[in-house]
Design a protein around this motif. Structure first.
Motif, PDB file in Angstrom:
ATOM      1  N   ASP A 128      35.412  91.502  53.320  1.00  0.00           N
ATOM      2  CA  ASP A 128      34.797  92.517  52.475  1.00  0.00           C
ATOM      3  C   ASP A 128      33.278  92.329  52.528  1.00  0.00           C
ATOM      4  OD1 ASP A 128      37.405  93.246  51.663  1.00  0.00           O
ATOM      5  OD2 ASP A 128      37.356  91.706  50.095  1.00  0.00           O
ATOM      6  N   LEU A 129      32.538  93.366  52.163  1.00  0.00           N
ATOM      7  CA  LEU A 129      31.080  93.257  52.172  1.00  0.00           C
ATOM      8  C   LEU A 129      30.618  92.125  51.259  1.00  0.00           C
ATOM      9  CD1 LEU A 129      28.366  94.292  53.145  1.00  0.00           C
ATOM     10  CD2 LEU A 129      28.404  95.968  51.275  1.00  0.00           C
ATOM     11  N   GLY A 130      31.323  91.948  50.141  1.00  0.00           N
ATOM     12  CA  GLY A 130      30.968  90.884  49.203  1.00  0.00           C
ATOM     13  C   GLY A 130      31.187  89.483  49.764  1.00  0.00           C
ATOM     14  N   GLN A 131      31.903  89.375  50.890  1.00  0.00           N
ATOM     15  CA  GLN A 131      32.153  88.071  51.516  1.00  0.00           C
ATOM     16  C   GLN A 131      31.203  87.791  52.676  1.00  0.00           C
ATOM     17  OE1 GLN A 131      36.384  89.028  52.308  1.00  0.00           O
ATOM     18  NE2 GLN A 131      36.869  87.147  51.177  1.00  0.00           N
ATOM     19  N   PHE A 132      30.327  88.733  52.972  1.00  0.00           N
ATOM     20  CA  PHE A 132      29.445  88.561  54.124  1.00  0.00           C
ATOM     21  C   PHE A 132      28.544  87.335  53.963  1.00  0.00           C
ATOM     22  CE2 PHE A 132      25.866  90.148  56.941  1.00  0.00           C
ATOM     23  CZ  PHE A 132      26.567  89.930  58.121  1.00  0.00           C
ATOM     24  N   GLU A 133      28.016  87.146  52.762  1.00  0.00           N
ATOM     25  CA  GLU A 133      27.172  85.979  52.511  1.00  0.00           C
ATOM     26  C   GLU A 133      27.981  84.695  52.654  1.00  0.00           C
ATOM     27  OE1 GLU A 133      24.270  84.099  49.021  1.00  0.00           O
ATOM     28  OE2 GLU A 133      25.023  86.149  48.828  1.00  0.00           O
ATOM     29  N   GLU A 134      29.221  84.719  52.184  1.00  0.00           N
ATOM     30  CA  GLU A 134      30.094  83.551  52.326  1.00  0.00           C
ATOM     31  C   GLU A 134      30.314  83.223  53.803  1.00  0.00           C
ATOM     32  OE1 GLU A 134      34.719  82.223  51.271  1.00  0.00           O
ATOM     33  OE2 GLU A 134      33.887  84.102  50.466  1.00  0.00           O
ATOM     34  N   TYR A 135      30.458  84.259  54.613  1.00  0.00           N
ATOM     35  CA  TYR A 135      30.631  84.077  56.054  1.00  0.00           C
ATOM     36  C   TYR A 135      29.416  83.375  56.664  1.00  0.00           C
ATOM     37  CZ  TYR A 135      30.771  85.478  61.005  1.00  0.00           C
ATOM     38  OH  TYR A 135      30.740  85.491  62.379  1.00  0.00           O
ATOM     39  N   THR A 168      38.849  82.573  58.653  1.00  0.00           N
ATOM     40  CA  THR A 168      39.915  83.035  57.756  1.00  0.00           C
ATOM     41  C   THR A 168      39.501  84.262  56.936  1.00  0.00           C
ATOM     42  OG1 THR A 168      39.171  81.454  56.085  1.00  0.00           O
ATOM     43  CG2 THR A 168      40.947  80.749  57.557  1.00  0.00           C
ATOM     44  N   LEU A 169      38.206  84.564  56.875  1.00  0.00           N
ATOM     45  CA  LEU A 169      37.750  85.710  56.091  1.00  0.00           C
ATOM     46  C   LEU A 169      38.264  87.042  56.632  1.00  0.00           C
ATOM     47  CD1 LEU A 169      34.052  84.656  55.353  1.00  0.00           C
ATOM     48  CD2 LEU A 169      35.996  84.636  53.772  1.00  0.00           C
ATOM     49  N   CYS A 170      38.693  87.057  57.905  1.00  0.00           N
ATOM     50  CA  CYS A 170      39.214  88.312  58.458  1.00  0.00           C
ATOM     51  C   CYS A 170      40.669  88.544  58.066  1.00  0.00           C
ATOM     52  CB  CYS A 170      39.057  88.344  59.979  1.00  0.00           C
ATOM     53  SG  CYS A 170      40.211  87.285  60.873  1.00  0.00           S
ATOM     54  N   LYS A 171      41.264  87.575  57.374  1.00  0.00           N
ATOM     55  CA  LYS A 171      42.615  87.701  56.812  1.00  0.00           C
ATOM     56  C   LYS A 171      43.737  87.587  57.839  1.00  0.00           C
ATOM     57  CE  LYS A 171      40.902  90.835  53.165  1.00  0.00           C
ATOM     58  NZ  LYS A 171      39.599  91.205  53.720  1.00  0.00           N
ATOM     59  N   HIS A 172      43.394  87.305  59.111  1.00  0.00           N
ATOM     60  CA  HIS A 172      44.467  87.097  60.090  1.00  0.00           C
ATOM     61  C   HIS A 172      44.096  85.992  61.091  1.00  0.00           C
ATOM     62  CE1 HIS A 172      41.811  90.089  61.940  1.00  0.00           C
ATOM     63  NE2 HIS A 172      42.298  89.783  63.123  1.00  0.00           N
ATOM     64  N   ALA A 173      43.204  85.092  60.659  1.00  0.00           N
ATOM     65  CA  ALA A 173      42.860  83.918  61.461  1.00  0.00           C
ATOM     66  C   ALA A 173      43.111  82.674  60.617  1.00  0.00           C
ATOM     67  CB  ALA A 173      41.399  83.973  61.907  1.00  0.00           C
ATOM     68  N   PHE A 174      43.190  81.520  61.281  1.00  0.00           N
ATOM     69  CA  PHE A 174      43.557  80.282  60.600  1.00  0.00           C
ATOM     70  C   PHE A 174      42.635  79.150  61.032  1.00  0.00           C
ATOM     71  CE2 PHE A 174      47.174  83.007  61.228  1.00  0.00           C
ATOM     72  CZ  PHE A 174      47.757  83.063  59.974  1.00  0.00           C
ATOM     73  N   GLY A 175      42.323  78.261  60.100  1.00  0.00           N
ATOM     74  CA  GLY A 175      41.535  77.082  60.418  1.00  0.00           C
ATOM     75  C   GLY A 175      40.079  77.213  60.023  1.00  0.00           C
ATOM     76  N   GLU A 176      39.458  76.050  59.792  1.00  0.00           N
ATOM     77  CA  GLU A 176      38.054  75.999  59.421  1.00  0.00           C
ATOM     78  C   GLU A 176      37.168  76.053  60.672  1.00  0.00           C
ATOM     79  OE1 GLU A 176      36.817  76.028  56.339  1.00  0.00           O
ATOM     80  OE2 GLU A 176      38.893  76.240  55.623  1.00  0.00           O
ATOM     81  N   PRO A 177      35.939  76.544  60.547  1.00  0.00           N
ATOM     82  CA  PRO A 177      35.037  76.578  61.705  1.00  0.00           C
ATOM     83  C   PRO A 177      34.880  75.220  62.382  1.00  0.00           C
ATOM     84  CG  PRO A 177      34.115  77.875  59.915  1.00  0.00           C
ATOM     85  CD  PRO A 177      35.338  77.196  59.359  1.00  0.00           C
ATOM     86  N   GLU A 178      34.905  74.139  61.591  1.00  0.00           N
ATOM     87  CA  GLU A 178      34.762  72.807  62.168  1.00  0.00           C
ATOM     88  C   GLU A 178      35.931  72.453  63.089  1.00  0.00           C
ATOM     89  OE1 GLU A 178      32.207  73.087  58.606  1.00  0.00           O
ATOM     90  OE2 GLU A 178      34.289  73.624  59.025  1.00  0.00           O
ATOM     91  N   GLU A 179      37.115  72.994  62.802  1.00  0.00           N
ATOM     92  CA  GLU A 179      38.261  72.762  63.685  1.00  0.00           C
ATOM     93  C   GLU A 179      38.070  73.480  65.020  1.00  0.00           C
ATOM     94  OE1 GLU A 179      42.266  72.650  61.516  1.00  0.00           O
ATOM     95  OE2 GLU A 179      41.009  73.837  60.150  1.00  0.00           O
ATOM     96  N   TYR A 180      37.469  74.649  64.964  1.00  0.00           N
ATOM     97  CA  TYR A 180      37.160  75.389  66.188  1.00  0.00           C
ATOM     98  C   TYR A 180      36.109  74.616  66.992  1.00  0.00           C
ATOM     99  CZ  TYR A 180      39.628  79.519  64.346  1.00  0.00           C
ATOM    100  OH  TYR A 180      40.580  80.387  63.869  1.00  0.00           O
TER     101      TYR A 180
END
Length: 290
Positions: free
Chosen positions: A62-69, A19-31
């Motif tokens: 955003d670059l600030g979200q890279f660690e979150e990713y 979802t961090l790319c702003k046009h995807a849906f769902g949590e990684p665990e769902e994938y």
């Protein structure tokens, strides 16, 4: 699923998002759950990496979200450890002049796999190359595709004929065969892999990326092939991979490539197909028994 051996080479879906790319849906665990249902032994999460100077920010973290990713992927990896191998990757845009940025970004954390993408849809790309006619715009795409491989920044090039979705009614492969051949000749010299992206069947030009003619040209040049679903929703993980494997086999490949620790590994297509067919049959039997 039995616990995987540490050094086992496994088949993975090599392209999906968060979802961090702003046009995807769902949590990684769902994938991950869908990957297990489809008989995969692993998956590589490859969300759209950040770019400098506000470059096309609507479709990437955003670059600030890279660690979150990185934390998101690691969380999923721990949850599925022993059942499904979850690897950290990145889809990283190629745009001339931003090579230094990409090099630094790719070195920030240990990545298993880096997909290089030329996205002609971006406003910045159109600003630079869109003032030409249709032919010039398409030529720029295949020129940049080859140039992206020559940088040495990427392990694989994603959806390599994405440009056919630009004015799709005017796309005729035969008109571009010579241009594509020249681009592929340059790519083949680099050793960089190329992707067969199943999501093309959901785009305006309903054909995998690349289509069968370009795929055959890639096989003739011995370019390594990776398969990815480009999932932006969980149910697309592993989608049409059996069909993609059959296309690859018909084009001339005997093995399919996957990446771990940015090193390419190969698996026999016949073995991968057998694995997925068995999983599909088992899933059908379970569904019928309910």
């Amino acid at each position: 699923m039995t616990e995987m051996m540490k050094d086992e080479v496994i088949y993975v879906d090599s392209h999906m998002h968060t979802t961090l790319c702003k046009h995807a849906f769902g949590e990684p665990e769902e994938y991950a759950e869908m990957a297990l249902q489809r008989g995969l032994k692993g998956m590589i999460i490859t969300c759209h990496g950040p770019m400098p100077d506000g470059f096309w920010p609507q479709v990437r973290m955003d670059l600030g979200q890279f660690e979150e990713y990185v934390v998101l992927v690691e969380r999923c990896r721990k949850v599925y450890e022993g059942r499904l191998e979850v690897r950290l990757g990145l889809e990283s845009d190629y745009f001339p002049g931003m090579e230094e940025w990409a090099e630094k970004l790719h070195a920030m954390v240990p990545l298993h796999y880096v997909l290089g993408s030329v996205h002609w849809q971006g406003s910045e790309y159109r600003d630079r190359y869109g003032d030409t006619d249709e032919k010039g715009f398409r030529v720029s795409y295949f020129e940049n595709l080859a140039a992206s491989a020559e940088t040495g920044l990427f392990d694989c090039l994603s959806h390599p004929d994405l440009i056919k979705n630009f004015m799709p009614g005017l796309w005729r492969f035969e008109d571009w065969e010579e241009t594509i051949a020249a681009s592929l000749d340059r790519i083949a010299k680099t050793g960089v892999a190329m992707e067969l992206n199943t999501s093309g069947l959901n785009k305006v030009f309903k054909e995998m990326n690349p289509g069968p003619q370009m795929l055959a040209m890639m096989a003739q040049r011995g370019i390594p092939l990776v398969i990815g679903s480009d999932s932006h929703v969980p149910h697309r993980v592993g989608d049409r991979h059996l069909e993609a494997l059959e296309m690859a086999q018909q084009a001339g490949w005997k093995t399919i490539s996957v990446f771990k620790d940015r090193k390419r590994q190969e698996l026999p297509i016949v073995e991968v197909r057998s694995q997925l067919v068995a999983a599909q049959k088992q899933a059908q039997e379970v569904a019928e028994s309910r």
